[in-house]
Design a protein around this motif. Structure first.
Motif, PDB file in Angstrom:
ATOM      1  N   GLU A 330       0.830  -1.203   0.000  1.00 53.64           N
ATOM      2  CA  GLU A 330       0.000   0.000   0.000  1.00 53.64           C
ATOM      3  C   GLU A 330       0.866   1.255   0.000  1.00 53.64           C
ATOM      4  N   ALA A 331       1.929   1.217   0.828  1.00 49.77           N
ATOM      5  CA  ALA A 331       2.828   2.370   0.863  1.00 49.77           C
ATOM      6  C   ALA A 331       3.522   2.564  -0.480  1.00 49.77           C
ATOM      7  N   PHE A 332       3.902   1.438  -1.101  1.00 44.43           N
ATOM      8  CA  PHE A 332       4.551   1.516  -2.406  1.00 44.43           C
ATOM      9  C   PHE A 332       3.596   2.083  -3.463  1.00 44.43           C
ATOM     10  N   THR A 333       2.346   1.628  -3.411  1.00 44.74           N
ATOM     11  CA  THR A 333       1.349   2.127  -4.366  1.00 44.74           C
ATOM     12  C   THR A 333       1.161   3.631  -4.223  1.00 44.74           C
ATOM     13  N   TYR A 334       1.122   4.078  -2.959  1.00 41.46           N
ATOM     14  CA  TYR A 334       0.980   5.520  -2.744  1.00 41.46           C
ATOM     15  C   TYR A 334       2.195   6.268  -3.302  1.00 41.46           C
ATOM     16  N   THR A 335       3.404   5.698  -3.069  1.00 36.50           N
ATOM     17  CA  THR A 335       4.621   6.345  -3.554  1.00 36.50           C
ATOM     18  C   THR A 335       4.617   6.445  -5.072  1.00 36.50           C
ATOM     19  N   VAL A 336       4.228   5.319  -5.729  1.00 35.57           N
ATOM     20  CA  VAL A 336       4.212   5.314  -7.197  1.00 35.57           C
ATOM     21  C   VAL A 336       3.200   6.308  -7.733  1.00 35.57           C
ATOM     22  N   SER A 337       2.003   6.292  -7.140  1.00 39.54           N
ATOM     23  CA  SER A 337       0.924   7.122  -7.694  1.00 39.54           C
ATOM     24  C   SER A 337       1.087   8.605  -7.375  1.00 39.54           C
ATOM     25  N   HIS A 338       1.874   8.935  -6.355  1.00 41.31           N
ATOM     26  CA  HIS A 338       2.023  10.345  -5.989  1.00 41.31           C
ATOM     27  C   HIS A 338       3.461  10.841  -6.179  1.00 41.31           C
ATOM     28  N   ASP A 339       4.391  10.252  -5.439  1.00 45.78           N
ATOM     29  CA  ASP A 339       5.746  10.789  -5.405  1.00 45.78           C
ATOM     30  C   ASP A 339       6.478  10.614  -6.736  1.00 45.78           C
ATOM     31  N   LEU A 340       6.364   9.413  -7.371  1.00 48.60           N
ATOM     32  CA  LEU A 340       7.101   9.192  -8.621  1.00 48.60           C
ATOM     33  C   LEU A 340       6.459   9.908  -9.803  1.00 48.60           C
ATOM     34  N   ASN A 341       5.146  10.051  -9.779  1.00 43.60           N
ATOM     35  CA  ASN A 341       4.476  10.711 -10.905  1.00 43.60           C
ATOM     36  C   ASN A 341       4.764  12.206 -10.959  1.00 43.60           C
ATOM     37  N   ALA A 342       5.060  12.811  -9.800  1.00 42.63           N
ATOM     38  CA  ALA A 342       5.280  14.267  -9.784  1.00 42.63           C
ATOM     39  C   ALA A 342       6.477  14.670 -10.645  1.00 42.63           C
ATOM     40  N   PRO A 343       7.660  14.089 -10.445  1.00 41.73           N
ATOM     41  CA  PRO A 343       8.774  14.491 -11.329  1.00 41.73           C
ATOM     42  C   PRO A 343       8.555  14.079 -12.779  1.00 41.73           C
ATOM     43  N   LEU A 344       7.840  12.950 -12.985  1.00 43.94           N
ATOM     44  CA  LEU A 344       7.574  12.521 -14.353  1.00 43.94           C
ATOM     45  C   LEU A 344       6.678  13.524 -15.069  1.00 43.94           C
ATOM     46  N   ARG A 345       5.668  14.037 -14.332  1.00 44.27           N
ATOM     47  CA  ARG A 345       4.806  15.054 -14.934  1.00 44.27           C
ATOM     48  C   ARG A 345       5.598  16.321 -15.251  1.00 44.27           C
ATOM     49  N   ALA A 346       6.576  16.622 -14.386  1.00 45.34           N
ATOM     50  CA  ALA A 346       7.414  17.812 -14.650  1.00 45.34           C
ATOM     51  C   ALA A 346       8.240  17.628 -15.923  1.00 45.34           C
ATOM     52  N   VAL A 347       8.830  16.452 -16.092  1.00 49.13           N
ATOM     53  CA  VAL A 347       9.614  16.185 -17.299  1.00 49.13           C
ATOM     54  C   VAL A 347       8.749  16.314 -18.541  1.00 49.13           C
ATOM     55  N   HIS A 348       7.556  15.685 -18.500  1.00 47.82           N
ATOM     56  CA  HIS A 348       6.683  15.730 -19.678  1.00 47.82           C
ATOM     57  C   HIS A 348       6.155  17.143 -19.908  1.00 47.82           C
ATOM     58  N   GLY A 349       5.813  17.840 -18.815  1.00 50.40           N
ATOM     59  CA  GLY A 349       5.272  19.190 -18.971  1.00 50.40           C
ATOM     60  C   GLY A 349       6.274  20.166 -19.546  1.00 50.40           C
ATOM     61  N   PHE A 350       7.485  20.187 -18.986  1.00 48.44           N
ATOM     62  CA  PHE A 350       8.494  21.108 -19.508  1.00 48.44           C
ATOM     63  C   PHE A 350       8.943  20.698 -20.905  1.00 48.44           C
ATOM     64  N   GLY A 351       8.940  19.401 -21.199  1.00 51.88           N
ATOM     65  CA  GLY A 351       9.277  18.952 -22.551  1.00 51.88           C
ATOM     66  C   GLY A 351       8.251  19.439 -23.562  1.00 51.88           C
ATOM     67  N   SER A 352       6.966  19.402 -23.195  1.00 53.92           N
ATOM     68  CA  SER A 352       5.903  19.875 -24.095  1.00 53.92           C
ATOM     69  C   SER A 352       6.032  21.378 -24.313  1.00 53.92           C
ATOM     70  N   ILE A 353       6.353  22.131 -23.241  1.00 55.87           N
ATOM     71  CA  ILE A 353       6.531  23.584 -23.387  1.00 55.87           C
ATOM     72  C   ILE A 353       7.719  23.871 -24.313  1.00 55.87           C
ATOM     73  N   LEU A 354       8.792  23.069 -24.117  1.00 54.53           N
ATOM     74  CA  LEU A 354       9.968  23.256 -24.966  1.00 54.53           C
ATOM     75  C   LEU A 354       9.627  23.022 -26.426  1.00 54.53           C
ATOM     76  N   ARG A 355       8.806  21.987 -26.701  1.00 54.15           N
ATOM     77  CA  ARG A 355       8.446  21.687 -28.083  1.00 54.15           C
ATOM     78  C   ARG A 355       7.562  22.787 -28.658  1.00 54.15           C
ATOM     79  N   GLU A 356       6.633  23.312 -27.860  1.00 54.02           N
ATOM     80  CA  GLU A 356       5.699  24.312 -28.383  1.00 54.02           C
ATOM     81  C   GLU A 356       6.355  25.688 -28.538  1.00 54.02           C
TER      82      GLU A 356
END
Length: 561
Positions: A330-356
């Motif tokens: 359960e703790a791992f699931t919370y970590t994956v769904s919250h903590d790991l997704n945050a930096p991944l969203r940042a990478v994808h978000g800034f990459g999309s801004i860079l492309r646009e």
């Protein structure tokens, strides 16, 4: 009628009989040659006449002074009510006097007496006198009587109850001070004995443990019967348990296990001499077999209880481990769904801004690198989502009910056709495929299997997918069959492992968790899933569920743990 008071009887020799009467005269004449003990009871005179053989039957000197109280004191206390009842029955005409009772022998123990008699009436039909005979029962018949009495005391008992009842019965019936059954420990080299049942004066007493050294039970442990008629203290002067009850005599027989090893002792002890070695030895050896069988059964039960205790402890430890693992998951699931997704969203978000915003300033190589970065972030996001889905299936409680797999499959195929249109796709779904399961998890299962088949049939001109039911090995089996590219049997074991992406030409992008999720769904239902395929000949995924009753029982067992 009232029974005359036996204690007021006067017992005298037959020579004092004035007018014996016809019955008594015939009995006395017969007794001279048959050596039968003859009695004549003159009821109104309260006088009991014995011939010489009668005194001998009771082990008394001929013409010894005797009264009613002395005679009553010789009878076994348990048999006195029986004698009274039989006398009343004879005097009232219910039945002739015919019984068996015990009297105390002069040398200890009990003699068994067979008694019969008839009542002579006066002119008015009232009892005038009673005449009959007493006869000492031979040892062979006495053995049978002893066995019958002991079996009557123990017939309804088993285990420790049987052993306790047997010791009480042996102590009472044989008239000895103590009877015991004990188990040796340790079995391979006995040093101690612990009583499993012990009776003193016909009453149970607390168990005791005693050393074998210096005790007669040490000789029994060697596999032979031990008998001391009247010299026990001389042979074992340092044995405290014997001294505590002032034992003078002893008889013990070994108890053998089914493999022949001596496992314990069955013994009787008394404060007076024991002279009936043959009779008592035969009796103890007879019941030793049953005692040994009961001891073995008790030992097996103790072993089973010990193993059950160990198993229960392991189950508790395993259950705690599973609970701890579930908490960590359960703790791992919370970590994956919250903590790991945050930096991944940042990478994808800034990459999309860079492309646009800055895509026009990058050359072809830079744009290719950027697209690869964004695609990798997308794929990583899907992997994390699938990993969360995989873990949540194990944590999710089941909401069981009636589920129509056919309807779920039709909805899933409609969605797939909208997302990934297929020209010429043929889908055949058998109607009314109903199961008892969790509807949400069944939808996940069918989505994984049908999506997998949809992807693997993509390169074909005439793709075909079927969902149907078949009879398996004593179970209902459901099959998702396609005519896709299939896979080698050597890779079958890896199909249900997470992130095993079995590539196929024209297959849509996936994360390789679909079949792992399908397997997790079936395990959650205590069911199963397997694959059947040959490369180039399509694939079949077969799954099955337990019956509703069996599933309820299995889930109940989960709750108890």
């Amino acid at each position: 009628m009232q029974l005359p008071d036996f204690s007021q009887l006067t017992i005298c020799p037959a020579e004092l009989l004035d007018d014996p009467g016809e019955i008594a005269r015939s009995l006395l004449e017969a007794a001279r040659s048959a050596r039968l003990g003859i009695f004549v009871w003159e009821i109104h005179r309260q006088r009991l006449i014995w011939n010489e053989a009668m005194f001998q039957v009771y082990g008394l000197p001929v013409n010894a002074p005797l009264d009613g109280n002395a005679w009553l004191a010789m009878l076994h206390p348990e048999d006195l009510p029986l004698v009274r009842d039989e006398v009343i029955a004879a005097l009232t005409g219910i039945r002739p006097y015919d019984t068996t009772f015990r009297v105390r022998a002069p040398d200890g123990g009990w003699r068994y007496i067979k008694a019969s008699g008839w009542v002579e009436l006066d002119a008015d039909g009232h009892p005038l006198c009673m005449a009959g005979f007493n006869q000492d029962i031979p040892e062979g018949q006495r053995f049978n009587l002893l066995v019958e009495r002991i079996q009557a005391d123990t017939v309804s008992e088993v285990g420790v109850g049987y052993l306790g009842a047997l010791m009480d019965s042996l102590s009472r019936v044989l008239g000895v001070r103590c009877a015991l059954v004990a188990e040796y420990s340790p079995l391979n080299a006995p040093r101690h004995a612990m009583t499993v049942a012990i009776s003193e004066a016909g009453e149970p007493r607390a168990p005791l443990t005693f050393p074998l050294e210096g005790a007669p039970s040490a000789e029994v442990a060697k596999g032979r019967m031990v008998f001391h008629a009247d010299d026990l203290q001389q042979h074992y002067p340092s044995c405290t348990p014997l001294a505590d009850i002032a034992a003078r005599s002893y008889m013990g027989v070994p108890l053998r296990a089914s493999d022949g090893a001596v496992m314990g002792v069955l013994a009787i002890l008394d404060t007076k001499p024991l002279w009936q070695e043959e009779l008592f030895g035969k009796l103890l050896n007879l019941f030793a077999g049953r005692c040994a069988a009961e001891l073995e059964r008790l030992r097996r039960e103790a072993d089973i209880q010990r193993l059950n205790g160990e198993l229960e402890a392991r189950v508790v430890a395993r259950t705690e481990h599973v609970k701890r693992t579930m908490r960590e998951l359960e703790a791992f699931t919370y970590t994956v769904s919250h903590d790991l997704n945050a930096p991944l969203r940042a990478v994808h978000g800034f990459g999309s801004i860079l492309r646009e915003d800055y895509g026009g300033k990058l050359d072809a190589v830079g744009l290719d690198y950027l697209e690869r970065t964004l695609n990798a972030a997308d794929r990583m996001g899907r992997l994390l989502d699938d990993l969360v889905s995989l873990s949540r299936i194990s944590l999710r409680p089941l909401n069981l009910g009636k589920v129509d797999l056919s309807l779920l499959a039709e909805e899933i195929v409609s969605d797939l056709q909208d997302q990934y249109p297929r020209v010429g796709m043929e889908v055949e779904i058998a109607p009314h495929l109903q199961v008892h399961a969790d509807a949400g998890l069944m939808r996940i299962l069918l989505d994984c299997l049908l999506r997998n088949a949809w992807h693997f049939t993509a390169p074909l001109a005439a793709p075909r997918i079927r969902l149907f039911e078949r009879e398996g090995r004593n179970r209902r089996e459901f099959v998702v069959l396609d005519n896709g590219t299939g896979f080698d049997a050597a890779t079958a074991e890896r199909l249900f492992a997470p992130f095993q992406d079995m590539q196929s030409t024209g297959r849509l992008a996936g994360t390789g968790t679909g079949l792992a999720i399908a397997q997790r769904v079936m395990h959650r239902h205590h069911g199963g899933i397997q694959s059947e395929s040959r490369h180039g000949e399509g694939s079949a995924f077969v799954f099955w569920l337990p019956s509703p009753v069996e599933l309820a029982s299995l889930l109940c067992g989960e709750d108890e743990r």
